[in-house]
Write a protein that holds these residues in place. Structure first.
Motif, PDB file in Angstrom:
ATOM      1  N   GLN A 123     -41.836 -79.346 -55.103  1.00  0.00           N
ATOM      2  CA  GLN A 123     -41.848 -78.884 -53.775  1.00  0.00           C
ATOM      3  C   GLN A 123     -40.708 -77.974 -53.652  1.00  0.00           C
ATOM      4  OE1 GLN A 123     -41.734 -82.401 -51.674  1.00  0.00           O
ATOM      5  NE2 GLN A 123     -43.766 -82.291 -51.322  1.00  0.00           N
ATOM      6  N   VAL A 131     -37.761 -77.269 -47.709  1.00  0.00           N
ATOM      7  CA  VAL A 131     -38.157 -78.678 -48.146  1.00  0.00           C
ATOM      8  C   VAL A 131     -37.641 -79.852 -47.407  1.00  0.00           C
ATOM      9  CG1 VAL A 131     -36.402 -79.142 -49.915  1.00  0.00           C
ATOM     10  CG2 VAL A 131     -38.664 -79.809 -50.394  1.00  0.00           C
ATOM     11  N   LEU A 139     -44.679 -73.293 -43.262  1.00  0.00           N
ATOM     12  CA  LEU A 139     -45.552 -73.117 -44.628  1.00  0.00           C
ATOM     13  C   LEU A 139     -46.342 -71.840 -44.397  1.00  0.00           C
ATOM     14  CD1 LEU A 139     -46.755 -76.753 -45.635  1.00  0.00           C
ATOM     15  CD2 LEU A 139     -44.724 -75.350 -46.468  1.00  0.00           C
ATOM     16  N   TYR A 149     -48.543 -79.258 -50.553  1.00  0.00           N
ATOM     17  CA  TYR A 149     -47.509 -80.180 -49.848  1.00  0.00           C
ATOM     18  C   TYR A 149     -48.011 -81.448 -49.616  1.00  0.00           C
ATOM     19  CZ  TYR A 149     -44.094 -81.354 -46.614  1.00  0.00           C
ATOM     20  OH  TYR A 149     -42.662 -82.147 -45.986  1.00  0.00           O
TER      21      TYR A 149
END
Length: 209
Positions: A123, A131, A139, A149
């Protein structure tokens, strides 16, 4: 004679935690317990920091460094504290394990969290400084990224739950208790720890006023 680090024990712990724990104790791999505890402590802190999205408030690098350092220190301290509590409460239930073997079981039993950390690193590579405060909006419009994700978070959750399962199995092996009694021992140790946690929260509140 103590052996080197047994890398094969990490994947073996996923599927055969009791047998693997018996091999670890027989091979006297306790010299790696603190390293494993620190690594898992840092991993857990990173994952929790991401879940709480505290990077929105403190920034990426402060959160990353704090999670690595404070998480590693917490992992070692909690290993000794929880190991001692489980040894004491285990004696009340007829447990046989020593303080050292209980610590080893707590550390090695949680090694599935290292796999969860690898997922988190994926990630981190994909989303960078987002993150610790990622949202669907940040995103972008990519369905693939949002799906990755979501699936990676599910994988982290599953690995965290499985880490508890393997820890119970490892403790059951070294303390010679049934799974039910081992789980009860964990609950009792948690209750013994509760007054200390309440005291820390109260002191933290006092010093922040």
């Amino acid at each position: 004679m103590k052996q080197g680090f047994g890398w094969e024990f990490i994947p073996a712990m996923f599927f055969h935690p009791r047998k693997t724990m018996a091999r670890i104790v027989d091979g006297e791999h306790d010299e790696w317990v603190l390293v494993i505890a620190a690594a898992i402590g840092s991993s857990s802190a990173l994952i929790q920091a991401s879940g709480w999205r505290i990077g929105l408030q403190y920034g990426f690098w402060p959160v990353l460094l704090a999670a690595l350092v404070a998480g590693g220190l917490y992992g070692v301290l909690s290993l000794y504290l929880n190991g001692w509590l489980l040894t004491v409460s285990g004696r009340w239930m007829g447990a046989k394990g020593s303080f050292g073997t209980v610590r080893a079981a707590l550390a090695w039993g949680r090694t599935p969290m290292l796999a969860a950390c690898l997922v988190f690193i994926m990630q981190l590579i994909m989303f960078g400084d987002q993150v610790f405060g990622v949202t669907n909006r940040s995103l972008g419009s990519s369905d693939a990224l949002r799906e990755f994700y979501s699936l990676s978070n599910i994988a982290i959750t599953v690995l965290s739950i499985w880490s508890l399962v393997t820890t119970v199995a490892a403790l059951s092996e070294v303390q010679r208790l049934s799974v039910a009694k081992t789980f009860s021992n964990l609950l009792i140790a948690g209750l013994l720890l509760l007054p200390l946690l309440i005291l820390i929260v109260v002191l933290f509140g006092v010093f922040n006023h």
